[in-house]
Design a protein around this motif. Structure first.
Motif, PDB file in Angstrom:
ATOM      1  N   SER A 260       0.854  -1.185   0.000  1.00  0.00           N
ATOM      2  CA  SER A 260       0.000   0.000   0.000  1.00  0.00           C
ATOM      3  C   SER A 260       0.890   1.235   0.000  1.00  0.00           C
ATOM      4  CB  SER A 260      -0.954  -0.004   1.196  1.00  0.00           C
ATOM      5  OG  SER A 260      -0.234   0.017   2.415  1.00  0.00           O
ATOM      6  N   ARG A 261       0.268   2.380  -0.246  1.00  0.00           N
ATOM      7  CA  ARG A 261       1.045   3.608  -0.317  1.00  0.00           C
ATOM      8  C   ARG A 261       0.217   4.777   0.186  1.00  0.00           C
ATOM      9  NH1 ARG A 261       2.501   3.850  -6.459  1.00  0.00           N
ATOM     10  NH2 ARG A 261       3.196   5.985  -6.012  1.00  0.00           N
ATOM     11  N   ASP A 262       0.901   5.783   0.688  1.00  0.00           N
ATOM     12  CA  ASP A 262       0.274   7.035   1.085  1.00  0.00           C
ATOM     13  C   ASP A 262       1.074   8.133   0.392  1.00  0.00           C
ATOM     14  OD1 ASP A 262      -0.569   9.382   2.324  1.00  0.00           O
ATOM     15  OD2 ASP A 262      -0.878   8.410   4.250  1.00  0.00           O
ATOM     16  N   ASN A 263       0.587   8.571  -0.744  1.00  0.00           N
ATOM     17  CA  ASN A 263       1.328   9.557  -1.532  1.00  0.00           C
ATOM     18  C   ASN A 263       1.498  10.871  -0.779  1.00  0.00           C
ATOM     19  OD1 ASN A 263       1.637   7.791  -3.700  1.00  0.00           O
ATOM     20  ND2 ASN A 263      -0.218   8.506  -4.723  1.00  0.00           N
ATOM     21  N   ALA A 264       0.513  11.236   0.014  1.00  0.00           N
ATOM     22  CA  ALA A 264       0.595  12.489   0.752  1.00  0.00           C
ATOM     23  C   ALA A 264       1.742  12.476   1.756  1.00  0.00           C
ATOM     24  CB  ALA A 264      -0.723  12.768   1.459  1.00  0.00           C
ATOM     25  N   LYS A 265       2.025  11.291   2.304  1.00  0.00           N
ATOM     26  CA  LYS A 265       3.113  11.161   3.272  1.00  0.00           C
ATOM     27  C   LYS A 265       4.393  10.657   2.629  1.00  0.00           C
ATOM     28  CE  LYS A 265       0.102  10.248   7.235  1.00  0.00           C
ATOM     29  NZ  LYS A 265      -0.244   9.296   8.323  1.00  0.00           N
ATOM     30  N   ASN A 266       4.339  10.387   1.331  1.00  0.00           N
ATOM     31  CA  ASN A 266       5.505   9.831   0.623  1.00  0.00           C
ATOM     32  C   ASN A 266       5.971   8.518   1.265  1.00  0.00           C
ATOM     33  OD1 ASN A 266       6.125  11.249  -1.712  1.00  0.00           O
ATOM     34  ND2 ASN A 266       8.193  11.730  -1.055  1.00  0.00           N
ATOM     35  N   MET A 267       5.016   7.668   1.576  1.00  0.00           N
ATOM     36  CA  MET A 267       5.307   6.410   2.252  1.00  0.00           C
ATOM     37  C   MET A 267       4.751   5.236   1.461  1.00  0.00           C
ATOM     38  SD  MET A 267       6.893   7.030   5.180  1.00  0.00           S
ATOM     39  CE  MET A 267       6.597   5.522   6.109  1.00  0.00           C
ATOM     40  N   VAL A 268       5.451   4.115   1.551  1.00  0.00           N
ATOM     41  CA  VAL A 268       5.004   2.856   0.978  1.00  0.00           C
ATOM     42  C   VAL A 268       5.096   1.805   2.083  1.00  0.00           C
ATOM     43  CG1 VAL A 268       5.300   1.177  -0.873  1.00  0.00           C
ATOM     44  CG2 VAL A 268       5.974   3.553  -1.228  1.00  0.00           C
ATOM     45  N   TYR A 269       4.146   0.890   2.101  1.00  0.00           N
ATOM     46  CA  TYR A 269       4.091  -0.111   3.161  1.00  0.00           C
ATOM     47  C   TYR A 269       4.012  -1.515   2.566  1.00  0.00           C
ATOM     48  CZ  TYR A 269       2.651   4.114   5.609  1.00  0.00           C
ATOM     49  OH  TYR A 269       2.589   5.387   6.115  1.00  0.00           O
ATOM     50  N   LEU A 270       4.431  -2.479   3.367  1.00  0.00           N
ATOM     51  CA  LEU A 270       4.269  -3.876   2.990  1.00  0.00           C
ATOM     52  C   LEU A 270       3.776  -4.622   4.218  1.00  0.00           C
ATOM     53  CD1 LEU A 270       4.639  -5.904   0.624  1.00  0.00           C
ATOM     54  CD2 LEU A 270       6.831  -6.520   1.685  1.00  0.00           C
ATOM     55  N   GLN A 271       2.514  -5.006   4.205  1.00  0.00           N
ATOM     56  CA  GLN A 271       1.952  -5.813   5.271  1.00  0.00           C
ATOM     57  C   GLN A 271       2.214  -7.276   4.946  1.00  0.00           C
ATOM     58  OE1 GLN A 271       0.348  -4.902   8.220  1.00  0.00           O
ATOM     59  NE2 GLN A 271       0.477  -7.100   8.682  1.00  0.00           N
TER      60      GLN A 271
END
Length: 118
Positions: free
Chosen positions: A70-81
């Protein structure tokens, strides 16, 4: 160039879960494909998952159904659950911006170690 810092790794028992984070700085990730890769000792770095700006996601067969990018473009973050972890998921995990869905655009970060015990 984008600077990438991965975090969230650790030691977990088989069947457990971890959530990895990737913080990007220097440029927005919006509009770019973002991906996760991993490298186990003595092995080549391999593709794990990617997330396209339009919302599509793709996964390696070995993690399909267990991992979610998943990603949060506003926070410039990418995640991997990562759920239902297996010992063979043990590796250093890296994120990167991609072109053509698989080719890295930026220098690799330091990665985050994931160790799954049996």
């Amino acid at each position: 160039q984008v600077q990438l810092v991965e975090s969230g790794g650790g030691l977990v028992q088989a069947g457990g879960s971890l959530r990895l984070s990737c913080a990007a700085s220097g440029r927005t990730i919006s509009g770019y494909i973002m991906g996760w890769f991993r490298q186990a000792p003595g092995q080549e770095r391999e593709f794990v998952a990617n997330s396209w700006s339009a919302g599509r996601t793709y996964y390696a067969d070995s993690v399909k159904g267990r991992f979610t990018i998943s990603r949060d473009n506003a926070k410039n973050m990418v995640y991997l659950q990562m759920n239902s972890l297996k010992p063979e998921d043990t590796a250093v995990y890296y994120c990167n911006r991609l072109y053509s869905g698989i080719m890295p655009l930026d220098s690799w970060g330091q990665g985050t170690q994931v160790t799954v015990s049996s």
